[in-house]
Design an enzyme around this catalytic site. Structure first.
Site, PDB file in Angstrom:
ATOM      1  N   ALA A 112      -5.160  -1.754  -4.086  1.00  0.00           N
ATOM      2  CA  ALA A 112      -6.460  -1.431  -4.693  1.00  0.00           C
ATOM      3  C   ALA A 112      -7.611  -2.048  -3.900  1.00  0.00           C
ATOM      4  O   ALA A 112      -8.761  -1.648  -4.059  1.00  0.00           O
ATOM      5  CB  ALA A 112      -6.499  -1.909  -6.145  1.00  0.00           C
ATOM      6  N   SER A 113      -7.310  -3.026  -3.052  1.00  0.00           N
ATOM      7  CA  SER A 113      -8.343  -3.624  -2.188  1.00  0.00           C
ATOM      8  C   SER A 113      -8.658  -2.730  -0.992  1.00  0.00           C
ATOM      9  O   SER A 113      -9.620  -2.990  -0.266  1.00  0.00           O
ATOM     10  CB  SER A 113      -7.874  -4.999  -1.701  1.00  0.00           C
ATOM     11  N   GLY A 114      -7.875  -1.702  -0.768  1.00  0.00           N
ATOM     12  CA  GLY A 114      -8.114  -0.783   0.342  1.00  0.00           C
ATOM     13  C   GLY A 114      -9.012   0.375  -0.076  1.00  0.00           C
ATOM     14  O   GLY A 114      -9.346   0.532  -1.260  1.00  0.00           O
ATOM     15  N   GLY A 139      -6.883   3.191  -2.075  1.00  0.00           N
ATOM     16  CA  GLY A 139      -6.461   2.580  -3.344  1.00  0.00           C
ATOM     17  C   GLY A 139      -7.646   2.320  -4.264  1.00  0.00           C
ATOM     18  O   GLY A 139      -7.569   2.556  -5.477  1.00  0.00           O
ATOM     19  N   SER A 165       1.599  10.522   4.558  1.00  0.00           N
ATOM     20  CA  SER A 165       0.744  10.946   5.684  1.00  0.00           C
ATOM     21  C   SER A 165       1.271  12.259   6.228  1.00  0.00           C
ATOM     22  O   SER A 165       2.481  12.500   6.236  1.00  0.00           O
ATOM     23  CB  SER A 165       0.779   9.910   6.804  1.00  0.00           C
ATOM     24  N   TYR A 179       5.268   4.471  12.463  1.00  0.00           N
ATOM     25  CA  TYR A 179       4.465   4.814  11.271  1.00  0.00           C
ATOM     26  C   TYR A 179       4.862   6.193  10.756  1.00  0.00           C
ATOM     27  O   TYR A 179       5.079   6.389   9.554  1.00  0.00           O
ATOM     28  CB  TYR A 179       2.981   4.772  11.643  1.00  0.00           C
TER      29      TYR A 179
HETATM   30  N1  LIG Z   1      -6.906   6.217   6.592  1.00  0.00           N
HETATM   31  C1  LIG Z   1      -6.186   7.251   6.984  1.00  0.00           C
HETATM   32  O1  LIG Z   1      -6.591   8.050   7.862  1.00  0.00           O
HETATM   33  C2  LIG Z   1      -4.843   7.512   6.340  1.00  0.00           C
HETATM   34  C3  LIG Z   1      -4.227   8.729   6.607  1.00  0.00           C
HETATM   35  C4  LIG Z   1      -2.993   8.997   6.040  1.00  0.00           C
HETATM   36  C5  LIG Z   1      -2.399   8.054   5.231  1.00  0.00           C
HETATM   37  N2  LIG Z   1      -3.012   6.860   4.995  1.00  0.00           N
HETATM   38  C6  LIG Z   1      -2.319   5.893   4.147  1.00  0.00           C
HETATM   39  O2  LIG Z   1      -3.123   5.526   3.045  1.00  0.00           O
HETATM   40  C7  LIG Z   1      -2.754   4.221   2.586  1.00  0.00           C
HETATM   41  C8  LIG Z   1      -4.028   3.414   2.383  1.00  0.00           C
HETATM   42  O3  LIG Z   1      -4.712   3.279   3.616  1.00  0.00           O
HETATM   43  P1  LIG Z   1      -6.304   3.054   3.728  1.00  0.00           P
HETATM   44  O4  LIG Z   1      -6.794   4.019   4.742  1.00  0.00           O
HETATM   45  O5  LIG Z   1      -6.913   3.001   2.379  1.00  0.00           O
HETATM   46  O6  LIG Z   1      -6.307   1.621   4.427  1.00  0.00           O
HETATM   47  P2  LIG Z   1      -7.095   0.263   4.110  1.00  0.00           P
HETATM   48  O7  LIG Z   1      -8.448   0.517   3.536  1.00  0.00           O
HETATM   49  O8  LIG Z   1      -6.966  -0.522   5.370  1.00  0.00           O
HETATM   50  O9  LIG Z   1      -6.206  -0.421   2.956  1.00  0.00           O
HETATM   51  C9  LIG Z   1      -4.937  -0.946   3.244  1.00  0.00           C
HETATM   52  C10 LIG Z   1      -4.368  -1.569   1.980  1.00  0.00           C
HETATM   53  O10 LIG Z   1      -3.033  -2.022   2.265  1.00  0.00           O
HETATM   54  C11 LIG Z   1      -2.895  -3.350   1.772  1.00  0.00           C
HETATM   55  N3  LIG Z   1      -1.911  -4.084   2.551  1.00  0.00           N
HETATM   56  C12 LIG Z   1      -1.873  -4.259   3.898  1.00  0.00           C
HETATM   57  N4  LIG Z   1      -0.840  -5.060   4.230  1.00  0.00           N
HETATM   58  C13 LIG Z   1      -0.220  -5.400   3.058  1.00  0.00           C
HETATM   59  C14 LIG Z   1       0.896  -6.214   2.735  1.00  0.00           C
HETATM   60  N5  LIG Z   1       1.589  -6.888   3.666  1.00  0.00           N
HETATM   61  N6  LIG Z   1       1.252  -6.338   1.431  1.00  0.00           N
HETATM   62  C15 LIG Z   1       0.555  -5.683   0.464  1.00  0.00           C
HETATM   63  N7  LIG Z   1      -0.523  -4.898   0.707  1.00  0.00           N
HETATM   64  C16 LIG Z   1      -0.897  -4.769   1.994  1.00  0.00           C
HETATM   65  C17 LIG Z   1      -4.280  -3.967   1.947  1.00  0.00           C
HETATM   66  O11 LIG Z   1      -4.406  -5.121   1.127  1.00  0.00           O
HETATM   67  P3  LIG Z   1      -5.344  -6.377   1.562  1.00  0.00           P
HETATM   68  O12 LIG Z   1      -6.512  -5.821   2.312  1.00  0.00           O
HETATM   69  O13 LIG Z   1      -5.716  -7.031   0.269  1.00  0.00           O
HETATM   70  O14 LIG Z   1      -4.499  -7.271   2.415  1.00  0.00           O
HETATM   71  C18 LIG Z   1      -5.153  -2.810   1.490  1.00  0.00           C
HETATM   72  O15 LIG Z   1      -5.234  -2.789   0.088  1.00  0.00           O
HETATM   73  C19 LIG Z   1      -1.768   3.659   3.625  1.00  0.00           C
HETATM   74  O16 LIG Z   1      -0.454   3.807   3.163  1.00  0.00           O
HETATM   75  C20 LIG Z   1      -1.986   4.572   4.818  1.00  0.00           C
HETATM   76  O17 LIG Z   1      -0.826   4.672   5.602  1.00  0.00           O
HETATM   77  C21 LIG Z   1      -4.233   6.571   5.528  1.00  0.00           C
END
Ligand SMILES: NC(=O)c1ccc[n+]([C@@H]2O[C@H](COP(=O)([O-])OP(=O)(O)OC[C@H]3O[C@@H](n4cnc5c(N)ncnc54)[C@H](OP(=O)(O)O)[C@@H]3O)[C@@H](O)[C@H]2O)c1
Length: 241
Positions: free
Chosen positions: A9-11, A14, A136, A149
């Site tokens: 949820a911090s992302g 999420g 993804s 990934y």
């Molecule tokens: N952005 C894209 O283009 C994209 C595309 C396809 C799929 N996705 C997927 O979407 C999901 C969210 O990504 P986002 O783009 O929202 O990224 P983001 O803003 O960087 O958020 C990443 C999240 O993952 C958490 N996290 C990272 N390492 C962790 C760990 N060791 N244990 C528990 N939590 C952890 C972070 O928590 P903290 O910050 O609190 O550590 C944060 O809440 C991911 O699964 C990613 O693969 C993203």
């Protein structure tokens, strides 16, 4: 009152899922790992907007699949889980370290799977439990420079397909929302030229916003979304699928 656990949820994605589900009446467990501050801000915002719902913070590092009781002991009812934590590493597969492989597999796959073994009974209570992974499009299309990934993202879809069959009779649905490129901090490592090159390939002509993704997550969590399970929904603006 229905409770959803939002992992990550911090992302950005999420956080958008949390806002969308809160607006639809859900109470939320807001998970973070390293970054408590965005979750604290989110909790304050949601508590002010929806004072009759409950919002609680939970911290856990998903590279540790062995102490999940520290997380589950903080949860009472859980009617939905959204797995929106994750990261990627951008380089040739040959340069991938064992540490990176382990982190990718644990955060995206192993720890969520172990957690579900512990939460299944709670998810079954309402007769309309919901599990949604943020996957993804790379899980289907594959991507050079993000081979590991792509592998774990494809495995999330394979897991959802199989697990959905086991828990359908309990009223639990298991699905994956698989974005293309989303404007989040996960893509902050790329320079403007690289981002522009990706944008040029996307038929919709833009990156997704987190809200483009959270719309489908919340839809899959709705009580009426009872008959769609084991599916991966590609939300890509027409890119790669
Ligand atoms: N952005 C894209 O283009 C994209 C595309 C396809 C799929 N996705 C997927 O979407 C999901 C969210 O990504 P986002 O783009 O929202 O990224 P983001 O803003 O960087 O958020 C990443 C999240 O993952 C958490 N996290 C990272 N390492 C962790 C760990 N060791 N244990 C528990 N939590 C952890 C972070 O928590 P903290 O910050 O609190 O550590 C944060 O809440 C991911 O699964 C990613 O693969 C993203």
């Amino acid at each position: 009152m229905s409770f959803a656990l939002i992992i990550g949820a911090s992302g950005d994605i999420g956080g958008a899922c949390a806002k969308r589900l809160a607006a639809q009446g859900w109470s939320l467990y807001l998970h973070y790992d390293q970054h408590e501050r965005p979750v604290t801000a989110l909790l304050e915002e949601l508590t002010a907007a929806y004072p009759k719902q409950d919002f609680l913070k939970v911290q856990y590092d998903f590279t540790d699949e062995t102490h999940l009781d520290r997380l589950t002991s903080q949860l009472f009812g859980v009617d939905a889980v959204v797995f929106a934590a994750g990261m990627t590493y951008y380089h040739l597969f040959q340069e991938t370290t064992v540490g990176e492989l382990s982190t990718l597999m644990k955060v995206h796959l192993l720890t969520p799977m172990v957690l579900l073994t512990k939460l299944q009974a709670k998810l079954a209570v309402s007769g309309r439990g919901r599990v949604v992974f943020i996957g993804s499009v790379y899980g289907a299309a594959g991507s050079a420079m993000e081979v590991a990934y792509s592998t774990v993202k494809g495995a999330q879809s394979a897991f959802a397909k199989a697990y959905a069959q086991e828990v359908a009779s309990l009223g639990i649905t298991v699905n994956v929302v698989a974005p293309g490129a989303v404007a989040t901090k996960m893509n902050a490592m790329f320079d403007d030229a690289t981002l522009a090159a990706v944008r040029a390939e996307i038929p919709a002509g833009r990156f997704a916003e987190p809200a483009d993704i959270s719309f489908y997550v919340a839809s899959l969590c709705a009580p009426d979304a009872a008959y769609l399970t084991g599916q991966t929904l590609y939300v890509t603006g027409g890119w790669l699928r």
